[in-house]
Design a protein around this motif. Structure first.
Motif, PDB file in Angstrom:
ATOM      1  N   GLY A  11      -3.051 -18.433  15.057  1.00 51.18           N
ATOM      2  CA  GLY A  11      -2.969 -19.918  14.965  1.00 51.18           C
ATOM      3  C   GLY A  11      -1.519 -20.321  14.838  1.00 51.18           C
ATOM      4  O   GLY A  11      -0.569 -19.456  14.653  1.00 51.18           O
ATOM      5  N   PHE A  12      -1.192 -21.681  15.265  1.00 52.94           N
ATOM      6  CA  PHE A  12       0.178 -22.199  15.042  1.00 52.94           C
ATOM      7  C   PHE A  12       0.410 -22.906  13.709  1.00 52.94           C
ATOM      8  O   PHE A  12      -0.645 -23.524  13.078  1.00 52.94           O
ATOM      9  CB  PHE A  12       0.321 -23.321  16.341  1.00 52.94           C
ATOM     10  N   TYR A  13       1.580 -23.033  13.358  1.00 50.88           N
ATOM     11  CA  TYR A  13       1.759 -23.532  12.125  1.00 50.88           C
ATOM     12  C   TYR A  13       3.113 -24.606  12.405  1.00 50.88           C
ATOM     13  O   TYR A  13       4.259 -24.060  12.457  1.00 50.88           O
ATOM     14  CB  TYR A  13       2.245 -22.687  11.085  1.00 50.88           C
ATOM     15  N   ALA A  14       2.817 -25.648  12.442  1.00 49.01           N
ATOM     16  CA  ALA A  14       3.891 -26.817  12.832  1.00 49.01           C
ATOM     17  C   ALA A  14       4.933 -27.008  11.698  1.00 49.01           C
ATOM     18  O   ALA A  14       4.311 -26.818  10.602  1.00 49.01           O
ATOM     19  CB  ALA A  14       3.279 -28.079  13.399  1.00 49.01           C
ATOM     20  N   SER A  15       6.197 -27.365  11.915  1.00 53.00           N
ATOM     21  CA  SER A  15       6.961 -27.462  10.837  1.00 53.00           C
ATOM     22  C   SER A  15       6.947 -28.857  10.259  1.00 53.00           C
ATOM     23  O   SER A  15       7.367 -28.992   9.208  1.00 53.00           O
ATOM     24  CB  SER A  15       8.428 -27.174  11.655  1.00 53.00           C
ATOM     25  N   ASP A  16       6.164 -29.575  11.038  1.00 58.86           N
ATOM     26  CA  ASP A  16       6.124 -30.973  10.275  1.00 58.86           C
ATOM     27  C   ASP A  16       4.769 -31.238   9.481  1.00 58.86           C
ATOM     28  O   ASP A  16       4.560 -32.184   9.213  1.00 58.86           O
ATOM     29  CB  ASP A  16       6.338 -32.039  11.293  1.00 58.86           C
ATOM     30  N   ILE A  17       4.062 -30.208   9.399  1.00 60.96           N
ATOM     31  CA  ILE A  17       2.791 -30.094   8.594  1.00 60.96           C
ATOM     32  C   ILE A  17       3.050 -29.354   7.380  1.00 60.96           C
ATOM     33  O   ILE A  17       4.013 -28.195   7.289  1.00 60.96           O
ATOM     34  CB  ILE A  17       1.492 -29.463   9.244  1.00 60.96           C
ATOM     35  N   ASP A  18       2.603 -30.070   6.054  1.00 61.67           N
ATOM     36  CA  ASP A  18       3.059 -29.308   4.850  1.00 61.67           C
ATOM     37  C   ASP A  18       1.971 -28.296   4.600  1.00 61.67           C
ATOM     38  O   ASP A  18       0.640 -28.657   4.317  1.00 61.67           O
ATOM     39  CB  ASP A  18       3.035 -30.313   3.759  1.00 61.67           C
ATOM     40  N   TYR A  19       2.606 -26.866   4.732  1.00 60.12           N
ATOM     41  CA  TYR A  19       1.468 -25.958   4.407  1.00 60.12           C
ATOM     42  C   TYR A  19       2.052 -25.218   3.106  1.00 60.12           C
ATOM     43  O   TYR A  19       3.101 -25.235   2.825  1.00 60.12           O
ATOM     44  CB  TYR A  19       1.623 -24.837   5.410  1.00 60.12           C
ATOM     45  N   LYS A  20       1.080 -25.227   2.105  1.00 66.08           N
ATOM     46  CA  LYS A  20       1.105 -24.539   0.835  1.00 66.08           C
ATOM     47  C   LYS A  20       1.942 -23.056   1.203  1.00 66.08           C
ATOM     48  O   LYS A  20       2.860 -22.794   0.383  1.00 66.08           O
ATOM     49  CB  LYS A  20       0.146 -24.308  -0.212  1.00 66.08           C
ATOM     50  N   SER A  21       1.411 -22.275   2.195  1.00 71.48           N
ATOM     51  CA  SER A  21       2.067 -21.090   2.326  1.00 71.48           C
ATOM     52  C   SER A  21       1.556 -20.854   3.851  1.00 71.48           C
ATOM     53  O   SER A  21       0.403 -21.314   4.306  1.00 71.48           O
ATOM     54  CB  SER A  21       1.508 -20.041   1.704  1.00 71.48           C
ATOM     55  N   VAL A  22       2.311 -20.018   4.606  1.00 69.86           N
ATOM     56  CA  VAL A  22       2.151 -19.574   5.878  1.00 69.86           C
ATOM     57  C   VAL A  22       1.798 -18.151   5.882  1.00 69.86           C
ATOM     58  O   VAL A  22       2.328 -17.624   5.162  1.00 69.86           O
ATOM     59  CB  VAL A  22       3.151 -19.938   6.942  1.00 69.86           C
ATOM     60  N   PRO A  23       1.038 -17.583   6.766  1.00 68.78           N
ATOM     61  CA  PRO A  23       1.034 -16.125   6.706  1.00 68.78           C
ATOM     62  C   PRO A  23       2.079 -15.336   6.830  1.00 68.78           C
ATOM     63  O   PRO A  23       2.982 -16.066   7.545  1.00 68.78           O
ATOM     64  CB  PRO A  23       0.319 -15.858   8.226  1.00 68.78           C
ATOM     65  N   GLU A  24       2.318 -14.334   6.323  1.00 61.35           N
ATOM     66  CA  GLU A  24       3.587 -13.356   6.307  1.00 61.35           C
ATOM     67  C   GLU A  24       3.784 -13.027   7.569  1.00 61.35           C
ATOM     68  O   GLU A  24       5.166 -12.775   7.894  1.00 61.35           O
ATOM     69  CB  GLU A  24       3.347 -12.147   5.514  1.00 61.35           C
ATOM     70  N   ASP A  25       2.843 -12.808   8.702  1.00 63.18           N
ATOM     71  CA  ASP A  25       3.389 -12.404   9.977  1.00 63.18           C
ATOM     72  C   ASP A  25       3.899 -13.460  10.943  1.00 63.18           C
ATOM     73  O   ASP A  25       3.816 -13.105  12.016  1.00 63.18           O
ATOM     74  CB  ASP A  25       2.290 -11.612  10.482  1.00 63.18           C
ATOM     75  N   CYS A  26       3.929 -14.888  10.358  1.00 59.08           N
ATOM     76  CA  CYS A  26       4.431 -15.817  11.332  1.00 59.08           C
ATOM     77  C   CYS A  26       5.550 -15.530  11.846  1.00 59.08           C
ATOM     78  O   CYS A  26       6.660 -14.987  11.552  1.00 59.08           O
ATOM     79  CB  CYS A  26       4.497 -17.126  10.456  1.00 59.08           C
ATOM     80  N   VAL A  27       5.734 -15.613  13.343  1.00 55.51           N
ATOM     81  CA  VAL A  27       6.968 -15.480  14.172  1.00 55.51           C
ATOM     82  C   VAL A  27       7.438 -17.056  14.556  1.00 55.51           C
ATOM     83  O   VAL A  27       6.543 -17.627  14.866  1.00 55.51           O
ATOM     84  CB  VAL A  27       6.959 -14.382  15.081  1.00 55.51           C
ATOM     85  N   GLU A  28       8.582 -17.085  14.697  1.00 58.13           N
ATOM     86  CA  GLU A  28       9.043 -18.330  15.319  1.00 58.13           C
ATOM     87  C   GLU A  28       9.054 -18.227  16.896  1.00 58.13           C
ATOM     88  O   GLU A  28       9.382 -17.520  17.595  1.00 58.13           O
ATOM     89  CB  GLU A  28      10.610 -18.454  15.018  1.00 58.13           C
ATOM     90  N   ILE A  29       8.648 -19.287  17.614  1.00 59.36           N
ATOM     91  CA  ILE A  29       8.372 -19.419  18.822  1.00 59.36           C
ATOM     92  C   ILE A  29       9.287 -20.802  19.438  1.00 59.36           C
ATOM     93  O   ILE A  29       8.864 -21.707  18.664  1.00 59.36           O
ATOM     94  CB  ILE A  29       7.015 -19.343  19.526  1.00 59.36           C
ATOM     95  N   THR A  30       9.600 -20.780  20.816  1.00 62.96           N
ATOM     96  CA  THR A  30      10.461 -21.833  21.044  1.00 62.96           C
ATOM     97  C   THR A  30       9.264 -22.913  21.401  1.00 62.96           C
ATOM     98  O   THR A  30       8.105 -22.708  21.643  1.00 62.96           O
ATOM     99  CB  THR A  30      11.156 -21.448  22.215  1.00 62.96           C
TER     100      THR A  30
END
Lengths: 395, 61
Positions: B9-28
């Motif tokens: 899944g995607f995790y947008a920077s403008d949504i407040d997540y209490k935590s994000v998965p540890e394996d999140c990588v930044e994509i353009t």
């Protein structure tokens, strides 16, 4: 500033009618126009009061200096020596409304200097006066004008020019005013303009309660009549760009305003943080977060608030909408197949996806279903491979 | 935009997540738009086996 200022009178010896000293004469001090006693002082700091009355010595003098309290107006009465057992003598002179010399508490500077000539109307923004008056009507000087019925109105000199024995003055009248056809009297501001002005070029921004007082400068573009920015001369980075009647400025850390005939927009920007704009037009006002296009809007024709995306940017960042209460709505497209195809949400729901609805886009005869619903996506099924659109709600 | 291969899944920077998965990588943002648009036109977004942690598009058969 002193507490008291020198009395202009009764400092020297006083005399009887026959020319001899007024020995034993009395000087009484009262508030101007009254019989309420008011103390005079022996020093400019007003720490020692004279007796009231002062009794004159063998030379007819007070033996000291008379200082009058700042801001006070006195009545002074000079009397001859009192008879034995009496308090007052025969009044020699009465002086009323006396104030200390150069007491700023009782003198005032006039804002306006009356112009001795007579202005003659030309049009709504100009008039002329006889003679070469260009040194008086300097560009930028303030003007106070009267018309024949005594109405006062104001303006600023744009330019004055001299030809054929008279000076033509072009005026920028204050908002909503104009040069009156019956203009008959004129005053100009006592502050000169241009290089001879007494106005400081830099305006000190007060004295800092802590830290250092700073000098603020403002830049004004004459050709575009725009106030560009105000900035701190000590740390030139601390400036506040102000942009009026222009497109929103691109600078970081800025406030900018945009004004069209029907709409005003105030945009705040910070490095790395998206713009937030406050806008209004004829029927609505609102605040909007520019990048995602989410905001709240009020429609004054219906007296109702609404929220959501008003100017959705394109394309994919618009596929989720955050509502102020935390609800997130997502929409988009994917593919459904008989074996199940994963569809990834545009962004994950922080807590849970409550519901997803799918529908085949092209084929009207097929049913679609959803399985394996997670915060990040779902699996879409269909009897045959078909594109689907979806709507998802969650938080 | 961030992507998690473990959560797919995607995790947008403008949504407040209490935590994000540890394996999140930044994509353009451009890559993100390509992926979303690709999903809209008959593709599936899946973790890329050749570039672990990152997503890729595969056509739906």
């Amino acid at each position: 500033m002193s507490n008291a200022y020198l009395s202009p009178i009764l400092q020297d010896a006083q005399f009887n009618d026959d020319g001899t000293f007024l020995v034993g004469g009395l000087i009484w001090f009262y508030e101007a126009g009254t019989s309420t006693p008011l103390l005079a002082y022996t020093t400019p700091v007003a720490d020692t009061a004279w007796t009231n009355p002062i009794q004159l010595d063998a030379r007819g003098e007070t033996g000291g200096e008379i200082w009058l309290k700042s801001g006070s107006s006195y009545k002074m009465i000079l009397e001859g020596p009192p008879q034995y057992g009496q308090t007052h003598g025969v009044v020699v002179s009465t002086f009323d409304n006396i104030t200390g010399v150069n007491d700023p508490g009782t003198t005032s500077v006039q804002n306006w200097i009356s112009f001795s000539g007579t202005p003659t109307y030309l049009n709504g923004t100009s008039f002329y006066v006889v003679g070469d008056q260009r040194t008086t009507f300097l560009t930028g000087r303030r003007l106070k004008m009267n018309n024949s019925v005594g109405t006062t109105y104001y303006g600023t000199v744009v330019i004055s020019s001299y030809a054929l024995g008279s000076t033509t003055i072009v005026v920028s009248p204050d908002y909503g005013q104009s040069v009156d056809p019956t203009i008959n009297a004129l005053s100009y501001g006592f502050i000169e303009t241009g290089t001879v002005s007494s106005i400081p070029v830099a305006v000190q921004a007060g004295s800092a309660a802590s830290g250092t007082a700073r000098t603020m400068w403002m830049d004004y573009n004459i050709s575009s009549t725009q106030l560009l920015w105000a900035y701190d001369t000590a740390t030139l980075s601390n400036f506040w760009p102000i942009s009026v009647n222009t497109a929103v400025a691109a600078a970081s850390n800025s406030f900018s305003t945009q004004q069209t005939a029907s709409q005003g927009i105030l945009t705040a920007r910070r490095t790395g943080v998206a713009d937030v704009s406050l806008y209004n037009d004829a029927n609505t006002w609102g605040v909007i977060e520019q990048t995602v296009g989410i905001g709240i809007q009020y429609d004054r024709t219906t007296s109702k608030f609404s929220y959501g995306g008003f100017t959705l940017p394109s394309p994919a960042t618009s596929k989720y909408i955050k509502l102020p209460n935390g609800l997130i709505i997502q929409f988009g497209q994917g593919t459904a197949s008989s074996a199940g195809t994963s569809v990834t949400f545009a962004t994950a729901f922080p807590t849970v996806c409550a519901s997803v609805v799918t529908n085949a886009i092209v084929n009207p005869a097929v049913a679609t279903s959803v399985n394996t619903l997670t915060t990040t996506g779902f699996t879409a099924y269909c009897g045959s491979t078909n594109p689907v659109s979806y709507i998802a709600f969650g938080y | 935009m961030r992507y998690s291969a473990s959560k797919k899944g995607f995790y947008a920077s403008d949504i407040d997540y209490k935590s994000v998965p540890e394996d999140c990588v930044e994509i353009t943002e451009d890559d993100y738009l390509l992926l979303i648009d690709g999903q809209s036109s008959g593709n599936e977004i899946v973790p890329d086996p050749d570039k672990p942690g990152y997503p890729k598009l595969i056509p739906v058969t």
